[in-house]
Design an enzyme around this catalytic site. Structure first.
Site, PDB file in Angstrom:
ATOM      1  N   ASP A  62      40.943 -90.945 -14.758  1.00 47.59           N
ATOM      2  CA  ASP A  62      41.016 -92.401 -14.949  1.00 47.59           C
ATOM      3  C   ASP A  62      39.659 -92.936 -15.420  1.00 47.59           C
ATOM      4  OD1 ASP A  62      39.689 -92.111 -12.564  1.00 47.59           O
ATOM      5  OD2 ASP A  62      41.026 -93.405 -11.400  1.00 47.59           O
ATOM      6  N   SER A  63      38.669 -92.029 -15.558  1.00 41.27           N
ATOM      7  CA  SER A  63      37.403 -92.405 -16.209  1.00 41.27           C
ATOM      8  C   SER A  63      37.668 -92.807 -17.662  1.00 41.27           C
ATOM      9  CB  SER A  63      36.400 -91.248 -16.153  1.00 41.27           C
ATOM     10  OG  SER A  63      36.998 -90.041 -16.602  1.00 41.27           O
ATOM     11  N   ASP A  96      45.107 -87.899 -13.486  1.00 45.33           N
ATOM     12  CA  ASP A  96      44.845 -88.810 -12.366  1.00 45.33           C
ATOM     13  C   ASP A  96      45.983 -89.800 -12.167  1.00 45.33           C
ATOM     14  OD1 ASP A  96      42.440 -88.255 -11.090  1.00 45.33           O
ATOM     15  OD2 ASP A  96      41.239 -89.388 -12.528  1.00 45.33           O
ATOM     16  N   LYS A 120      46.159 -85.719  -9.748  1.00 45.37           N
ATOM     17  CA  LYS A 120      45.037 -85.849  -8.824  1.00 45.37           C
ATOM     18  C   LYS A 120      45.056 -87.253  -8.257  1.00 45.37           C
ATOM     19  CE  LYS A 120      40.493 -86.189 -10.238  1.00 45.37           C
ATOM     20  NZ  LYS A 120      40.127 -87.522  -9.736  1.00 45.37           N
ATOM     21  N   GLU A 167      42.913 -89.921  -5.139  1.00 45.14           N
ATOM     22  CA  GLU A 167      41.698 -90.076  -4.337  1.00 45.14           C
ATOM     23  C   GLU A 167      42.028 -90.438  -2.899  1.00 45.14           C
ATOM     24  OE1 GLU A 167      39.121 -92.945  -6.232  1.00 45.14           O
ATOM     25  OE2 GLU A 167      39.116 -91.857  -8.143  1.00 45.14           O
ATOM     26  N   GLU A 182      33.043 -85.386  -5.209  1.00 46.08           N
ATOM     27  CA  GLU A 182      32.164 -86.114  -6.138  1.00 46.08           C
ATOM     28  C   GLU A 182      30.951 -86.667  -5.408  1.00 46.08           C
ATOM     29  OE1 GLU A 182      34.177 -88.886  -8.703  1.00 46.08           O
ATOM     30  OE2 GLU A 182      32.285 -89.713  -9.475  1.00 46.08           O
TER      31      GLU A 182
HETATM   32  O1  KIV Z   1      38.271 -89.708 -13.621  1.00 46.95           O
HETATM   33  C1  KIV Z   1      37.480 -88.760 -13.655  1.00 46.95           C
HETATM   34  O2  KIV Z   1      36.895 -88.427 -14.687  1.00 46.95           O
HETATM   35  C2  KIV Z   1      37.244 -88.038 -12.423  1.00 46.95           C
HETATM   36  C3  KIV Z   1      36.114 -87.056 -12.413  1.00 46.95           C
HETATM   37  C4  KIV Z   1      34.841 -87.784 -12.301  1.00 46.95           C
HETATM   38  C5  KIV Z   1      36.271 -86.037 -11.353  1.00 46.95           C
HETATM   39  O3  KIV Z   1      37.916 -88.237 -11.458  1.00 46.95           O
END
Ligand code: KIV
Length: 272
Positions: free
Chosen positions: A52-53, A91, A121, A123, A190
């Site tokens: 989600d980055s 994510d 993934k 969190e 992280e």
């Molecule tokens: O969204 C992302 O890029 C991440 C990484 C920083 C692990 O979750």
């Protein structure tokens, strides 16, 4: 020279677990589009995270919170179309799983069905236990994410190193063990102290992939725009830049502009 110990034609969640068992470090990078994912896959990187980055590096938002499930599916499906070998993990974005386990499962199913990613993934630890169980029960592989969890930035207030104090470190260790117990196939840590990350990696049998978590874990993940130097103003200590694409691209675009302005582009061989 390749450092891989075993050839994997197609990397699966089982492959990552096998790599940990065999002491082979896992390489993971983010990607959000077809062209970049193709290069990452061809380079033999084991896993691609459609993180989600994307909210930050693709869309320019300050936090990861605004990105939607539809947008994540769009990015993930673009990546999946490019990839022959790497495991693609997507994510679950903020707001798509925090309400309740049913919402979490619905979102995870949409990602799997509409993007073709192989795993999701999310969190958090204990507080999202029921959602993780629900998703796993549907046969969807889950990667956990502990330590600095950017979707909780408004609670933390900063992007500084997490779990430096004993209480938070103990909770993180408990959460990691819980994720393993629930059946997560892997875990991202992280921005936490390296000795804590190493302890976590030694305490669980699932692969622990770090970002800013030192070298004592089972693998590393970085955001691709940081690795290639496109985000040149972002300089955390944990980041190793392998290129300065920001400078290279700026030079190329300036040259192109000058060539167009001067009439040097196109020349007679570049036309019909
Ligand atoms: O969204 C992302 O890029 C991440 C990484 C920083 C692990 O979750």
């Amino acid at each position: 020279m390749s450092t891989a110990k075993k050839e994997y034609k197609r990397v699966t969640v089982q492959s990552l677990m096998e790599m940990k068992k065999n002491g082979e470090k896992i390489s993971m990078l983010t990607a959000y589009d077809y062209s970049m994912a193709q290069i990452v896959d061809n380079a033999g990187v084991d896993a691609i995270l459609v993180g989600d980055s994307a909210a930050n590096v693709m869309a320019g938002f300050e936090t990861t919170l605004p990105i939607t499930l539809d947008q994540m599916i769009y990015h993930a499906s673009s990546v999946v179309r490019a990839v022959d070998r790497a495991l693609v993990v997507c994510d679950l974005p903020f707001g798509s799983y925090q309400s309740d386990p049913k919402q979490a499962l619905r979102s995870a199913i949409r990602i799997m069905k509409e993007s073709g990613a192989s795993a999701i993934k999310l969190e958090g630890g204990k507080e999202i236990k029921n959602s993780i169980t629900r998703i796993l029960n549907a046969g969807i592989p889950v990667m956990g994410h502990l330590g600095l969890t950017p979707q909780s930035i408004n609670k933390f207030g900063t992007y500084k190193v997490r779990a430096k104090e004993e209480e938070e470190a103990n909770k993180l260790l408990e959460d990691a063990k819980l994720l393993e117990e629930l059946g997560c196939f892997s875990l991202v840590l992280e921005k936490i102290p390296a000795d804590l990350a190493k302890r976590v990696a030694e305490s669980v049998s699932i692969p622990v992939i770090g970002i800013g978590a030192g070298g004592g874990v089972d693998g590393q993940v970085l955001v691709i725009h940081d690795v290639i130097g496109m985000t040149h103003e972002f300089n955390p200590r944990f980041l190793r830049r392998y290129m300065d694409l920001h400078t290279e691209m700026t030079k190329a675009f300036e040259k192109y502009r000058d060539d167009v302005k001067s009439g040097g582009f196109p020349n007679e061989n570049e036309q019909y």
